[in-house]
Design an enzyme around this catalytic site. Structure first.
Site, short mmCIF file in Angstrom:
data_model
loop_
_atom_site.label_atom_id
_atom_site.label_comp_id
_atom_site.label_asym_id
_atom_site.label_seq_id
_atom_site.Cartn_x
_atom_site.Cartn_y
_atom_site.Cartn_z
N PRO A 1 -10.02 8.35 0.06
CA PRO A 1 -9.02 8.89 0.97
C PRO A 1 -7.65 8.97 0.30
CG PRO A 1 -9.72 6.69 1.68
CD PRO A 1 -10.60 7.08 0.54
N ASP B 1 -2.31 1.34 -11.56
CA ASP B 1 -3.38 2.17 -10.98
C ASP B 1 -4.17 2.95 -12.03
OD1 ASP B 1 -2.34 1.26 -8.61
OD2 ASP B 1 -2.25 3.22 -7.64
N GLY C 1 -3.66 8.92 -0.05
CA GLY C 1 -2.51 8.27 0.61
C GLY C 1 -2.88 6.99 1.33
O1 PMV Z 1 0.41 2.48 -3.29
P1 PMV Z 1 -0.44 1.81 -4.28
O2 PMV Z 1 -1.66 1.20 -3.76
O3 PMV Z 1 -0.68 2.61 -5.50
O4 PMV Z 1 0.33 0.47 -4.73
C1 PMV Z 1 1.43 0.48 -5.49
C2 PMV Z 1 1.66 -0.90 -5.99
C3 PMV Z 1 3.14 -1.23 -6.11
O5 PMV Z 1 3.17 -2.51 -6.74
C4 PMV Z 1 3.77 -1.33 -4.74
C5 PMV Z 1 3.91 -0.20 -6.95
C6 PMV Z 1 3.56 -0.17 -8.43
O6 PMV Z 1 3.98 0.81 -9.11
O7 PMV Z 1 2.93 -1.12 -8.95
#
Ligand code: PMV
Length: 334
Positions: free
Chosen positions: A110, A161, A112
């Protein structure tokens, strides 16, 4: 004509979101929802991106045979397409060529929801296009390019990520470097609130709090960093599974409380967190930026009860597994 199909997984941040932006460590894991990207040459010399069927046909919830379809519309999520475009451009630059390439995307992730859909699409695109152009990139190189894509599209990112999506498994991540940890098969349930928060805005909100009240926010971030190191110790320790799960569950609950203190939880996230704990989860917390998106619960022997509780509390439960594999080349047709 050569065609390459590559896939890359979604991720959850197990511990340490937000504090990771301040140079503290975080632990993330790849999960078994994937984005698939097919790349092939075309005759018209342009970049073409097709993304018609971005739904989630394979997500079966354990307590019924229902299939959940996430109506995530990549057409609307124009931002996602910019990840694909930047990924193709970077790989062509790396290969020193300019060619017409058609990329077709299907995804189970999903958009976002804080599960790293943008990073997965970037990583799968880099994997497919680099292979199409005959480039041999290591997973680390793919992760670095994925981080570049995020910086180009979002301006700021810790890089966690794309790294976990490229490498897979469990990662301890800090300031651009990572260590693969042994994979613990965590019996988890992910709960999607159905709404999404903006990572950029939430990161900015924490920054404002930090600047206004550093003496209060800094100890919270330090505590999060210490908690991640404790979680790493537990993951590496020789404890039996039950003790490991109990300790990790407690750390998850503390991490959720600290995230709430930073101001990134919402009522729906906390509803899903408390519903999961009441249904027997050993721990439950936000995963990702918060403000909507997802939480996850650690629920050995209680996954379907927790999934039901999440559904009753208004969320979409996903019983999912840790994915050992990051970027995968599925098929190369010559
Ligand atoms: O929105 P997500 O699940 O990709 O989480 C980002 C994680 C944060 O620590 C809030 C931002 C980052 O760049 O690490």
């Amino acid at each position: 004509m050569r065609r390459v199909l590559a896939s890359a997984p979604a991720k959850i941040i197990l511990f340490g979101e937000h504090s990771v932006v301040y140079g503290k460590p975080a632990i993330a894991a790849a999960i078994d929802l994937r984005t698939y990207v097919r790349a092939e040459f075309n005759e018209n010399g342009r970049i073409r991106i097709e993304a018609k069927d971005i739904r989630t046909p394979g997500l079966t919830v354990s307590f019924s045979e229902d299939q959940i379809y996430f109506e995530t519309d990549y057409g609307k999520a124009a931002e996602v397409l910019s990840y694909v475009r930047e990924a193709i451009n970077l790989v062509m630059e790396e290969a020193g060529v300019q060619k017409g390439i058609t990329v077709s995307i299907t995804s189970q992730i999903p958009v976002g929801a804080g599960l790293g859909s943008s990073a997965a699409v970037a990583v799968a695109t880099i994997g497919a296009v680099s292979r199409l152009l005959g480039l041999e990139l290591s997973k680390e190189e793919v992760a670095k390019l994925g981080h570049k894509v995020e910086l180009l599209v979002q301006g700021a990112s810790s890089g966690i990520d794309p790294t976990v999506s490229a490498v897979g498994g469990f990662l301890h991540y800090q300031k651009g470097s990572f260590e693969s940890l042994p994979v613990v098969e965590l019996p988890i349930v992910v709960g999607y609130t159905g709404s999404s928060g903006s990572t950029k805005e939430l990161v900015a909100k924490v920054r404002r709090n930090y600047e206004e009240m550093p003496e209060i926010i800094e100890p919270i971030l330090n505590s999060m960093g210490n908690l991640v190191e404790k979680a790493r110790e537990v993951i590496l320790a020789e404890y039996d599974r039950e003790i490991k799960f109990q300790l990790l569950g407690r750390l998850m609950n503390i991490n959720h409380g600290l995230l709430d203190a930073l101001g990134v939880s919402t009522k729906s996230l906390s509803d899903l967190v408390y519903a999961s704990r009441e249904a027997g989860a050993l721990g439950a917390k936000i995963t990702g930026a918060g403000g909507g998106g997802c939480m996850y619960a650690l629920a050995p022997g209680k996954q379907s009860e927790v999934a039901t509780a999440i559904k009753i509390a208004g969320g979409v439960p996903m019983i999912t597994k840790i994915s050992r594999e990051g970027l995968r080349i599925e098929e190369v047709e010559e």
